[in-house]
Design an enzyme around this catalytic site. Structure first.
Site, PDB file in Angstrom:
ATOM      1  N   ASP A 159      11.706   8.794  10.269  1.00 38.79           N
ATOM      2  CA  ASP A 159      10.535   8.522   9.170  1.00 38.79           C
ATOM      3  C   ASP A 159      10.998   9.410   7.847  1.00 38.79           C
ATOM      4  O   ASP A 159      12.310   9.703   7.802  1.00 38.79           O
ATOM      5  CB  ASP A 159       9.459   9.472   9.751  1.00 38.79           C
ATOM      6  CG  ASP A 159       8.135   9.032   8.931  1.00 38.79           C
ATOM      7  OD1 ASP A 159       8.350   8.382   7.936  1.00 38.79           O
ATOM      8  OD2 ASP A 159       7.229   9.490   9.473  1.00 38.79           O
TER       9      ASP A 159
HETATM   10  C1  BGC Z   1       4.882   8.106   7.248  1.00 37.48           C
HETATM   11  C2  BGC Z   1       5.457   6.832   7.937  1.00 37.48           C
HETATM   12  C3  BGC Z   1       5.758   5.696   7.114  1.00 37.48           C
HETATM   13  C4  BGC Z   1       6.776   6.046   6.106  1.00 37.48           C
HETATM   14  C5  BGC Z   1       7.164   5.012   5.229  1.00 37.48           C
HETATM   15  C6  BGC Z   1       6.200   8.347   5.971  1.00 37.48           C
HETATM   16  O1  BGC Z   1       5.582   9.391   5.285  1.00 37.48           O
HETATM   17  O2  BGC Z   1       4.858   8.957   8.107  1.00 37.48           O
HETATM   18  O3  BGC Z   1       4.348   6.381   8.799  1.00 37.48           O
HETATM   19  O4  BGC Z   1       5.951   4.476   7.872  1.00 37.48           O
HETATM   20  O5  BGC Z   1       6.272   7.123   5.211  1.00 37.48           O
HETATM   21  O6  BGC Z   1       6.146   4.467   4.098  1.00 37.48           O
END
Ligand code: BGC
Length: 735
Positions: free
Chosen positions: A263
């Site tokens: 993530d």
């Molecule tokens: C979130 C993810 C997301 C990623 C990209 C993160 O902060 O937890 O779910 O896919 O950002 O945008």
């Protein structure tokens, strides 16, 4: 490309080139952000890193993607194309209801169609991967991201994860309109302590495996091309560096062989967790855990080459990760067609086309949950209606994760009413601002609405009250602001803003025909709303066509049929609350509140205000007692449980008949009820139908004391009804 050709390509790549593939960087970096200063430098990215990155996050639109891809490939020694990824959660430009709303439709097949259409729009806009579906199980309404989940039930979530993956990916990733799905957030992200985002997750291995892992696994089995790590720890180790979780459970046990992406900056966050002393250790631990791609931390870009050269990370680990990334690019057909479906003409043709809008409207209608109705809904045509509340003119109906949806494409409720209804003498007023004057949406201050003065607030409310008096009936459009749910939007209080409650109280004091339409990204404590209003229709964040869908349902052209995929708690002090809880040694007996030494509260009931599976419609149904075709079941038998469902009300209606099973005594305590099947049935007034559910040994399996998914002999109870409140079980003995 053949597997052999991919292998040859890999062997021909330099170490730097290979490590480059393992980085994902912001699309803006390719579009001119400077390297020497600014975000790239802060993140530890060099221009070289950008030129060799494997993927870009956040660029979309056919023209932009093509431009970036072309410029990138021209510089790349092996002309390896970039992967373009973005969060396409509940739609791309045509926005569907938030996932929690989709869960309420109890119709995974519908979400498969929504995902398919979202994929078509995203694909022509140049995207290759969406960070969806989120398969996290959720039980705590304080956590703002419950809106991105399909709820509290592992079985329902598994069906949705499967359906969405199939919808995005279609039969073949190379096909037009297919994009790769990414199951997230592995694992347990939906259970942060106290509902606070990014907080510690504390789950026993049994609970993790029995309740939380099944939906991720279903997504993996459905062929999801990617999995994303979670921000949280699992058994004290951040998921992103957790070898056991990733290597043993995800790869070996679940058989996942796709790309594992961290993530956002989660590799670096292992320092803040106190699990890694520095970025070097973070790189080593993440790669050892099998994380193939580093989203936006720059840790791999900065650290891996030296670690390999110093012999601390075997190059085979790098090769393994890069091979997976190249395999994904190949599966998408990018080596032959690096722009894939990106096409400016098709964007004009497909995005927000009639077919997509129609599906968004259908999905929204089916997501609405009627929680209470004392005859106000559907709106009888002969009474003048006042539409009051901050959602009267709001276009913010798409939810917090709608990164690409545009408010200009959304009709407001006022517009939808005027567009569709004959009674154009309806009155509209906002009544109050969306949020309280002193409400601070931390981190969102830059986009806060303009503050309304106290006098103006008073004037708005007085006007609304006068409108309510003048009309025989009021539809109140209330709820959370869209920014109050989503990522980093945890909330200890789960009520609508105070100013809106005040408006409702004042309107209810002058009108006794009040229907509240509630917009929300999470279950709320709506005791005061339910007490005051004669009807409550939950609309979630319904998407681009949400307002039109609402008018369809308020007017009675379509009846609501949604069911709660997550319990609506009595109050915040009751969460986490979920229907599939364990029995205790001292169960509370309803009605015996004075019985002191029982598992109960002194001040509130144990039961949520509205339970999982609950939802009314414009007619009523009677469900007969459960019939079983046998009272003993052997391992290979198929037992049939059935009921007769009768429409006992005045109108056609759709009911979701739900099957729950309870294992009476087992080697591990079993939930009081577990959803094992459901079936939507539409009946005319007076019509009845037999609904049958086959029960096999599979439905009886659970994680036993042996750590295996298996069934155990003994007594089982079968409940069939219209919500998780179904009672009067029938019993059978298995084995
Ligand atoms: C979130 C993810 C997301 C990623 C990209 C993160 O902060 O937890 O779910 O896919 O950002 O945008």
């Amino acid at each position: 490309m053949t597997k052999e050709a991919l292998q040859e390509l890999l062997e021909d790549m330099s170490l730097e080139e290979k490590i480059g593939q393992m980085n994902q960087v912001a699309g803006s970096f390719f579009l001119g952000a400077s390297v020497a200063t600014g975000p790239m430098a802060e993140k530890g990215f060099t221009q070289e890193n950008i030129d060799r990155a494997g993927s870009a996050i956040g660029v979309s639109g056919a023209a932009a993607v093509k431009k970036v891809q072309k410029a990138y490939m021209e510089k790349h020694p092996h002309r390896i194309p970039l992967l373009f990824m973005l969060d396409v959660i509940n739609g791309y430009k045509t926005v569907f209801p938030i996932p929690l709303g989709q869960g309420a439709a109890f119709e995974p097949e519908l979400s498969m169609r929504c995902a398919r259409m979202a994929a078509r729009e995203a694909a022509v806009s140049g995207l290759h991967v969406t960070f969806s579906p989120m398969a996290d199980l959720v039980r705590d309404a304080r956590w703002g991201r419950v809106m991105e989940s399909t709820g509290e039930d592992p079985y329902l979530n598994s069906l949705y994860a499967t359906a969405m993956v199939r919808g995005y990916q279609g039969n073949d990733l190379r096909d037009r309109g297919s994009i790769a799905a990414c199951i997230k957030h592995f694992a347990g992200y939906g259970a942060p302590d106290a509902g606070r985002d990014y907080n510690t997750v504390e789950l026993s291995e049994h609970t993790l495996r029995q309740f939380y892992l099944p939906a991720y696994e279903a997504g993996v089995q459905a062929g999801a091309a990617l999995v994303m790590t979670a921000f949280n720890t699992v058994e004290g180790i951040p998921a992103t560096g957790n070898r056991r979780l990733m290597r043993q459970i995800l790869r070996d046990e679940m058989g996942f062989d796709g790309v594992l992406i961290s993530d956002w900056a989660a590799i670096e966050e292992m320092l803040c967790h106190g699990y890694c002393a520095d970025r070097t250790q973070a790189a080593r631990r993440a790669v050892a855990a099998g994380v193939d791609m580093d989203m936006m931390a720059g840790v791999y870009a900065e650290q891996l080459a030296a670690l390999v050269q110093g012999g601390e990370v075997p190059e085979t680990l790098i090769d393994e990760a890069v091979m997976r990334i190249l395999t994904l690019k190949n599966a998408l057909g990018l080596f032959e067609a690096p722009f894939k479906d990106a096409d400016e003409e098709k964007e004009k043709e497909i995005i927000l086309c009639e077919e997509h809008r129609a599906l968004a409207r259908e999905a929204a209608r089916k997501s609405f949950v009627l929680l209470k109705n004392e005859g106000v809904l559907p709106l009888a045509p002969d009474t003048k209606t006042a539409y009051i509340g901050p959602y009267v003119d709001s276009r913010n109906l798409m939810g917090a994760w709608s990164l690409t949806g545009e408010t200009k494409d959304v009709a407001t409720l006022r517009e939808a009413v005027l567009e569709q209804r004959a009674d154009t003498d309806a009155v509209f007023c906002c009544g109050c601002p969306m949020t309280d004057r002193d409400m601070k949406l931390e981190g969102f201050l830059e986009c806060m609405d303009e503050m309304v003065s106290a006098e103006e607030q008073q004037r708005m409310m007085d006007e609304a009250v006068e409108a309510a008096k003048a009309c025989g009936r009021v539809v109140m459009l209330l709820g959370e602001d869209r920014r109050q749910s989503g990522e980093a939007a945890s909330s200890a209080g789960i009520q609508i803003p105070g100013i809106q409650q005040e408006l409702l109280d004042r309107v209810c004091a002058v009108c006794d025909q009040v229907a509240v339409v509630l917009f929300s990204g999470r279950p709320l404590d709506i005791r005061r709303i339910a007490e005051k209003a004669q009807a409550v229709l939950l609309a979630w964040m319904p998407g681009t066509e949400g307002a039109r869908a609402l008018v369809d349902v308020l007017s009675g052209r379509y009846a609501p049929s949604g069911k709660l995929p997550m319990s609506f708690p009595y109050c915040a002090g009751q969460v986490p609350v979920h229907y599939n809880e364990y029995p205790t040694g001292r169960p509370h007996v309803p009605g015996k509140d004075k019985d002191r030494f029982r598992s109960k509260y002194l001040d509130i009931p144990n039961a949520p205000l509205y339970p999982f599976g609950f939802g009314l419609t414009y007619t009523s149904f009677r469900v007969s007692p459960v019939r079983l075709d046998r009272d003993h079941m052997a391992k290979d038998d198929v037992l049939t449980a059935s009921v007769t469902v009768r429409n006992t009300g005045p109108a056609e209606g759709t009911e979701t008949i739900q099957l729950y099973i309870h294992d009476v005594a087992a080697s591990v305590v079993r939930p009081i009820k577990e959803l094992k099947g459901f079936c939507k049935v539409t009946l005319q007034p007076g019509e009845q139908k037999d609904i049958c559910f086959p029960i096999t040994e599979r439905e009886l399996r659970f994680l036993t004391e042996n750590g295996r998914w298996e069934s155990e002999p003994g007594a089982f109870e079968v409940f069939i009804g219209t919500s998780s409140l179904a009672d009067m079980p029938a019993r059978f003995v298995y084995g």
